[in-house]
Design an enzyme around this catalytic site. Structure first.
Site, PDB file in Angstrom:
ATOM      1  CB  VAL A  24     -18.291 -12.345 -29.704  1.00 53.49           C
ATOM      2  CG1 VAL A  24     -18.596 -11.675 -28.374  1.00 53.49           C
ATOM      3  CG2 VAL A  24     -17.697 -11.325 -30.681  1.00 53.49           C
ATOM      4  CE  LYS A 113     -21.053  -4.510 -35.799  1.00 56.30           C
ATOM      5  NZ  LYS A 113     -19.841  -5.160 -35.354  1.00 56.30           N
ATOM      6  CD  GLU A 137     -19.887  -0.163 -22.903  1.00 53.83           C
ATOM      7  OE1 GLU A 137     -20.408   0.387 -21.939  1.00 53.83           O
ATOM      8  OE2 GLU A 137     -19.448   0.466 -23.887  1.00 53.83           O
ATOM      9  CB  VAL A 140     -20.552   1.368 -29.799  1.00 54.51           C
ATOM     10  CG1 VAL A 140     -19.717   2.517 -30.345  1.00 54.51           C
ATOM     11  CG2 VAL A 140     -21.978   1.450 -30.321  1.00 54.51           C
ATOM     12  N   GLY A 195      -6.953 -11.103 -41.306  1.00 52.98           N
ATOM     13  CA  GLY A 195      -8.197 -11.464 -40.622  1.00 52.98           C
ATOM     14  C   GLY A 195      -9.014 -10.273 -40.144  1.00 52.98           C
ATOM     15  CD  GLU A 198     -17.100  -9.848 -41.507  1.00 55.41           C
ATOM     16  OE1 GLU A 198     -18.009 -10.322 -42.195  1.00 55.41           O
ATOM     17  OE2 GLU A 198     -17.266  -9.311 -40.407  1.00 55.41           O
ATOM     18  CE  LYS A 213     -19.012  -1.096 -34.615  1.00 54.37           C
ATOM     19  NZ  LYS A 213     -17.694  -1.462 -35.165  1.00 54.37           N
TER      20      LYS A 213
HETATM   21  P1  NDP Z   1     -19.532 -15.387 -35.705  1.00 51.92           P
HETATM   22  O1  NDP Z   1     -19.999 -15.494 -37.113  1.00 51.92           O
HETATM   23  O2  NDP Z   1     -18.132 -15.699 -35.403  1.00 51.92           O
HETATM   24  O3  NDP Z   1     -20.436 -16.359 -34.796  1.00 51.92           O
HETATM   25  C1  NDP Z   1     -21.818 -16.442 -34.962  1.00 51.92           C
HETATM   26  C2  NDP Z   1     -22.339 -17.592 -34.120  1.00 51.92           C
HETATM   27  O4  NDP Z   1     -23.760 -17.622 -34.220  1.00 51.92           O
HETATM   28  C3  NDP Z   1     -21.829 -18.967 -34.542  1.00 51.92           C
HETATM   29  O5  NDP Z   1     -21.484 -19.732 -33.422  1.00 51.92           O
HETATM   30  C4  NDP Z   1     -23.018 -19.591 -35.251  1.00 51.92           C
HETATM   31  O6  NDP Z   1     -23.124 -20.995 -35.100  1.00 51.92           O
HETATM   32  C5  NDP Z   1     -24.170 -18.964 -34.485  1.00 51.92           C
HETATM   33  N1  NDP Z   1     -25.399 -18.970 -35.253  1.00 51.92           N
HETATM   34  C6  NDP Z   1     -25.596 -18.496 -36.513  1.00 51.92           C
HETATM   35  N2  NDP Z   1     -26.870 -18.737 -36.896  1.00 51.92           N
HETATM   36  C7  NDP Z   1     -27.465 -19.380 -35.861  1.00 51.92           C
HETATM   37  C8  NDP Z   1     -28.750 -19.916 -35.663  1.00 51.92           C
HETATM   38  N3  NDP Z   1     -29.699 -19.856 -36.611  1.00 51.92           N
HETATM   39  N4  NDP Z   1     -29.037 -20.516 -34.463  1.00 51.92           N
HETATM   40  C9  NDP Z   1     -28.077 -20.615 -33.526  1.00 51.92           C
HETATM   41  N5  NDP Z   1     -26.835 -20.149 -33.666  1.00 51.92           N
HETATM   42  C10 NDP Z   1     -26.524 -19.527 -34.828  1.00 51.92           C
HETATM   43  O7  NDP Z   1     -19.924 -13.928 -35.206  1.00 51.92           O
HETATM   44  P2  NDP Z   1     -19.119 -12.994 -34.184  1.00 51.92           P
HETATM   45  O8  NDP Z   1     -18.886 -13.731 -32.931  1.00 51.92           O
HETATM   46  O9  NDP Z   1     -17.971 -12.361 -34.875  1.00 51.92           O
HETATM   47  O10 NDP Z   1     -20.166 -11.804 -33.948  1.00 51.92           O
HETATM   48  C11 NDP Z   1     -21.287 -11.980 -33.127  1.00 51.92           C
HETATM   49  C12 NDP Z   1     -21.956 -10.625 -32.876  1.00 51.92           C
HETATM   50  O11 NDP Z   1     -21.030  -9.781 -32.204  1.00 51.92           O
HETATM   51  C13 NDP Z   1     -22.369  -9.866 -34.148  1.00 51.92           C
HETATM   52  O12 NDP Z   1     -23.563  -9.164 -33.905  1.00 51.92           O
HETATM   53  C14 NDP Z   1     -21.220  -8.889 -34.353  1.00 51.92           C
HETATM   54  O13 NDP Z   1     -21.616  -7.722 -35.051  1.00 51.92           O
HETATM   55  C15 NDP Z   1     -20.882  -8.559 -32.916  1.00 51.92           C
HETATM   56  N6  NDP Z   1     -19.525  -8.078 -32.742  1.00 51.92           N
HETATM   57  C16 NDP Z   1     -18.487  -8.820 -33.189  1.00 51.92           C
HETATM   58  C17 NDP Z   1     -17.196  -8.370 -33.033  1.00 51.92           C
HETATM   59  C18 NDP Z   1     -16.027  -9.174 -33.495  1.00 51.92           C
HETATM   60  O14 NDP Z   1     -14.900  -8.712 -33.343  1.00 51.92           O
HETATM   61  N7  NDP Z   1     -16.229 -10.375 -34.045  1.00 51.92           N
HETATM   62  C19 NDP Z   1     -16.923  -7.073 -32.390  1.00 51.92           C
HETATM   63  C20 NDP Z   1     -18.102  -6.394 -31.894  1.00 51.92           C
HETATM   64  C21 NDP Z   1     -19.353  -6.884 -32.088  1.00 51.92           C
HETATM   65  P3  NDP Z   1     -22.020 -21.999 -35.756  1.00 51.92           P
HETATM   66  O15 NDP Z   1     -20.801 -21.814 -34.878  1.00 51.92           O
HETATM   67  O16 NDP Z   1     -22.637 -23.336 -35.618  1.00 51.92           O
HETATM   68  O17 NDP Z   1     -21.819 -21.528 -37.147  1.00 51.92           O
HETATM   69  N1  HSE Z   2     -15.959  -5.199 -38.442  1.00 59.31           N
HETATM   70  C1  HSE Z   2     -15.868  -4.414 -37.253  1.00 59.31           C
HETATM   71  C2  HSE Z   2     -14.573  -3.601 -37.293  1.00 59.31           C
HETATM   72  C3  HSE Z   2     -15.910  -5.327 -36.040  1.00 59.31           C
HETATM   73  O1  HSE Z   2     -13.770  -3.762 -38.216  1.00 59.31           O
HETATM   74  O2  HSE Z   2     -14.366  -2.775 -36.431  1.00 59.31           O
HETATM   75  C4  HSE Z   2     -16.307  -4.627 -34.783  1.00 59.31           C
HETATM   76  O3  HSE Z   2     -17.606  -4.177 -34.790  1.00 59.31           O
END
Ligand code: NDP
Ligand code: HSE
Length: 441
Positions: A24, A113, A137, A140, A195, A198, A213
């Protein structure tokens, strides 16, 4: 901006820190950088990226390396950071970072969430104390606008029910089982290959993600603090190919539903029910046709009637769309003054236990194929006042199964009936029990 002397003054830029550059975060950073001109026009001031916090600083992220830092706390504390976007995930670290940002008077946008389902109360109070915004936003249903419609567009209506498919992974798995006849393990493996699932799919398949959510949706819809622990939860890992076959025979689909409902008890008291479980959904219901990894949320309110929101519930770009909407709103508030809506928890309704919920059951029993079995089974339903809507025998001899569909009854009566059936000598096994939601009866 025009000063008192009539001269034009450039508006002060709005500084943004993004915590996380994963699925994200990378998309959020890309949009901030690529769409700077449009964003400035919409906000009324330039949106300037001050830095991006990550675990590992590397040159191959496609952004200037000097923007990256492993020191999220120092980035948040910078004087030129006005808004913090949290897209790290997890609970403990983001809670600390989001609190630090709010306590320092910065507005926060988060997609988290899991954090919100536990700590919205604490974080909303911190935002309130500093008169800043806390927007979420994206937490959820990804790109689908549902938090803002509930918080703002429906603020003058009375919401009675929010029912949704809010987890794409499980919806993909259940759709694949329905469309291809695959069993649960095969569909889960395919979701992993594509993908969606997880490496550890527990949060999705056991319903924890959907429960977080549901807690967020119920809190907003019913002006009551609801946390993940208040949400009744069952996952999809016990759903079999046979359940999908039986569902088809009943003209239904199986969906993992998040249901948030206002219920009124016999003494006239309003309570909130928040629950997540796989359920049979009649094919004519709008949620039954939501397939693949898509999400959809149906809101039923008194004046508006039924509203449906549909779209991509996950993925980098769709989720970043929701984050960016919040970021623009928070930035506009900084530029123009004012704040978005604060937490509304005035109703403070009691949480209804699952036993009080009125629903319908589908029960699949493996039975001895002999005279009297059907009446013994029917007697257990009758003893508890549960009325049977339909019963069908599938197979014969050792493979005989009874599929029973009930009318509406309390979950307490239905679950105690199932427990009693399990003890019957003529019932070899209770193969599966699912609720039926969204039917007219
Ligand atoms: P990712 O695992 O892809 O990315 C997490 C990021 O956080 C990485 O860049 C990581 O760094 C960084 N990070 C982890 N630990 C630390 C730390 N201690 N200090 C600084 N940076 C850190 O997660 P997502 O992007 O998938 O998800 C992010 C959020 O969005 C979550 O809360 C998720 O629930 C929410 N979300 C995600 C969705 C999705 O489709 N992926 C959909 C809706 C919500 P590095 O790159 O160096 O590892
Ligand atoms: N793991 C969640 C899903 C990502 O499958 O919908 C979005 O929150």
């Amino acid at each position: 901006m025009t000063t008192e002397s009539g001269t034009s003054q450039a508006p002060r830029p709005v500084g943004v820190a993004v915590l996380g550059h994963g699925t994200v975060g990378a998309e959020v950073v890309r949009i901030i950088r690529d769409d700077a001109t449009d964003l400035e026009a919409r906000i009324g001031a330039p949106l300037e990226l001050r830095g991006v916090a990550v675990r590992t600083v590397s040159e191959d992220r496609g952004i200037p390396v000097e923007l990256l830092t492993t020191d999220a706390e120092s980035l948040i504390a910078r004087d030129d950071v006005d808004i913090v976007v949290e897209v790290i995930g997890g609970i403990d670290l983001p809670r600390k970072l989001v609190r630090a940002a709010l306590d320092a008077g910065k507005s926060v946008v988060t997609a988290n969430k899991a954090l919100l389902a536990e700590y919205t109360g604490e974080l909303a109070e911190a935002a309130e104390a500093k008169h800043v915004d806390l927007y979420f936003e994206a937490a959820v249903a990804g790109a689908i606008p549902v938090i803002r419609p509930l918080t703002q567009s429906l603020a003058g209506d009375r919401v009675n029910r929010v029912i949704g498919i809010v987890n794409g992974t499980t919806n993909y798995i259940l759709s694949a089982m329905d469309e291809t006849g695959a069993d649960y393990a095969e569909a889960l493996a395919e979701a992993g290959r594509l993908g969606y699932a997880e490496a550890d799919p527990t949060a999705d398949v056991e319903g924890f993600d959907a429960a977080s959510k549901a807690a967020i949706l119920a809190s907003i819809a019913f002006h009551t603090r609801v946390t993940a622990g208040d949400v009744y939860r069952e996952g999809i890992s016990k759903i079999s190919a046979a359940d999908l076959t039986s569902a088809r025979a009943l003209n239904c689909n199986v969906k993992l539903l998040a249901i948030c409902e206002r219920i009124t008890t016999d003494d006239g008291k309003d309570k909130v029910s928040a629950r997540v479980y796989p359920a049979l959904v009649p094919r004519e219901h709008p949620l039954a046709s939501v397939s693949g990894a898509f999400n959809a949320v149906v809101v039923e309110a008194e004046a508006s009637g039924r509203l449906m929101f549909y779209g991509q519930g996950a993925g980098g770009a769709p989720t970043a769309s929701a984050v960016m909407g919040d970021l623009v709103m928070a930035a506009r508030n900084r530029v123009q003054g004012g704040r978005g809506p604060r937490e509304s928890k005035y109703a403070d309704l009691e949480i209804a236990p699952m036993s009080e919920i009125v629903t319908r059951y589908y029960v699949n029993l493996q039975v001895a194929d002999r005279a009297g079995v059907l009446s013994a089974v029917a007697a257990e339903f009758a003893k508890r006042g549960v009325s049977i809507s339909a019963v069908r025998q599938e197979g014969a001899g050792n493979g005989a199964r009874l599929v029973v569909l009930t009318h509406r009854a309390t979950d307490e009566a239905l679950s105690s009936t199932v427990a009693a059936l399990d003890e019957l000598e003529s019932v070899t096994a209770v193969t599966s029990v699912l609720r039926l939601e969204g039917s007219a009866e």
